[in-house]
Design an enzyme around this catalytic site. Structure first.
Site, short mmCIF file in Angstrom:
data_model
loop_
_atom_site.label_atom_id
_atom_site.label_comp_id
_atom_site.label_asym_id
_atom_site.label_seq_id
_atom_site.Cartn_x
_atom_site.Cartn_y
_atom_site.Cartn_z
N LYS A 1 0.84 -1.21 0.00
CA LYS A 1 0.00 0.00 0.00
C LYS A 1 0.87 1.25 0.00
O LYS A 1 2.04 1.20 0.42
CB LYS A 1 -0.94 0.03 1.20
CG LYS A 1 -0.30 -0.06 2.59
CD LYS A 1 0.17 1.25 3.17
CE LYS A 1 0.70 1.10 4.61
NZ LYS A 1 1.56 2.20 5.07
N PRO B 1 9.55 -4.91 0.80
CA PRO B 1 10.61 -4.84 1.81
C PRO B 1 10.09 -4.52 3.21
O PRO B 1 9.03 -3.92 3.37
CB PRO B 1 11.51 -3.71 1.30
CG PRO B 1 10.67 -2.90 0.39
CD PRO B 1 9.63 -3.82 -0.19
N ASP C 1 -2.60 -1.75 10.27
CA ASP C 1 -2.87 -1.70 8.83
C ASP C 1 -3.51 -2.98 8.28
O ASP C 1 -3.81 -3.05 7.09
CB ASP C 1 -1.55 -1.49 8.05
CG ASP C 1 -0.97 -0.10 8.28
OD1 ASP C 1 -1.72 0.79 8.71
OD2 ASP C 1 0.23 0.08 8.01
#
Ligand code: C5P
Length: 301
Positions: free
Chosen positions: A17, A111, A153
């Site tokens: 995102k 990452p 999240d």
């Protein structure tokens, strides 16, 4: 999130995102911060494969598939109990009093410590994947309840919505329409940033929240502002922790001539590009500078 059967296994690709807008509204008594943020899911994916295993064993193997950065050691892969995937699996088992086992294989392309939401996305994929694999039949509301305890999240990724305004810690999701095809260049410098550390240096600023500028623009409205309202209140504290971030943002802004911001608590930054071609060119330009990874990605519909 893309889910498909592969023989006895379930394969799930789960996206990264970007935060096109992130305002911190204040510090809370529980140590977290109240947010108003606009998240967009983009076409960079981690892949997970879930296979039932006999005897109730729960195992995770992690393989990194990230472009290397020359001269920088690869990060340590966390495949033990600290990994959010195993935490999600164990939470499901506890909650459903279920003793099923699974072999989970994770390919990391997003990452760590980048603000791209990879760990949260993997956790959401695990809730969805194992709910199906184990036939638990948990509804979306229950999955959201579990997601909120795993991380701020995780809820965003559960719904697979292309855009959402997220409030509370980030776990209260309001999907919004996306009527534009978006193109981004993402640049991730070699050093990551810890979310907790960045939040700890946040101090209230003067800028009032205005996520409406971004959501109107995403919904197809005209951009009445040169920057479309792109903003991240964590940029300032992130820059204090990270040498080189201010320069990277300035260079990205100068080279793209387009809105640029940090995503989440960093350390990845992005530019909104006019075309896919501009995004590719910019990504290639920053890749040749060294010391960072770059991607050109699109939004998802
Ligand atoms: O929720 P998550 O585990 O991703 O958050 C990591 C850390 O970031 C938290 O422990 C907290 O210090 C900080 N955080 C915060 N306010 C938020 C989200 C995260 O202070 N809304």
């Amino acid at each position: 999130m893309r889910i498909r059967r592969q023989g006895p296994s379930l394969a799930v690709d789960t996206p990264a995102k970007l935060n096109l807008f992130l305002e911190v509204l204040g510090r809370r008594a529980d140590g977290y911060h109240d947010l108003e943020t606009v998240m967009v899911s983009v076409g960079l994916y981690d892949s997970l494969r879930f296979t039932s295993s006999a005897g109730g064993a729960l195992t995770l193997s992690v393989r990194e598939s990230l472009p290397p950065i020359s001269g920088v050691p690869r990060p340590r892969l966390i495949s033990g109990p600290g990994n959010l995937v195993l935490k999600a699996a164990q939470m499901l088992r506890r909650d459903c009093r279920c003793e099923a086992g699974a072999r989970i294989e994770l390919i990391k392309r997003i990452p760590w410590e980048s603000g791209l939401g990879g760990g949260s996305s993997d956790a959401a994929a695990t809730l969805v994947g194992l709910n199906r694999l184990w036939g638990l039949s948990l509804g979306q509301n229950k999955l959201h309840e579990l997601a909120a305890t795993l991380g701020s999240d995780v809820n965003f990724f559960l719904d697979s919505c292309p855009v959402a305004v997220c409030r509370g810690r980030g776990e209260r999701i309001e999907p919004r329409p996306l009527r534009r095809l978006l193109h981004f260049t993402i640049v991730h410098p070699q050093a990551g940033l810890s979310t907790g550390k960045v939040f700890s240096r946040w101090t209230p600023g003067e800028r009032p929240p205005r996520s409406g500028d971004v959501t109107d623009w995403l919904a197809g409205g005209p951009s009445c502002h040169a920057d479309f309202g792109v903003y991240n209140a964590l940029e300032k504290p992130a820059i204090e922790w990270h040498d080189g971030l201010a320069r990277l943002l300035a260079d990205l802004r100068r080279e793209s001539g387009m809105p640029v911001a940090l995503t989440g608590s960093g350390s990845a930054c992005f530019a909104i590009c006019r075309t896919a071609r501009q995004a590719r060119t910019l990504a290639a330009m920053f890749a040749t500078r060294g010391g960072c990874r770059t991607w050109s990605v699109g939004s998802r519909t």
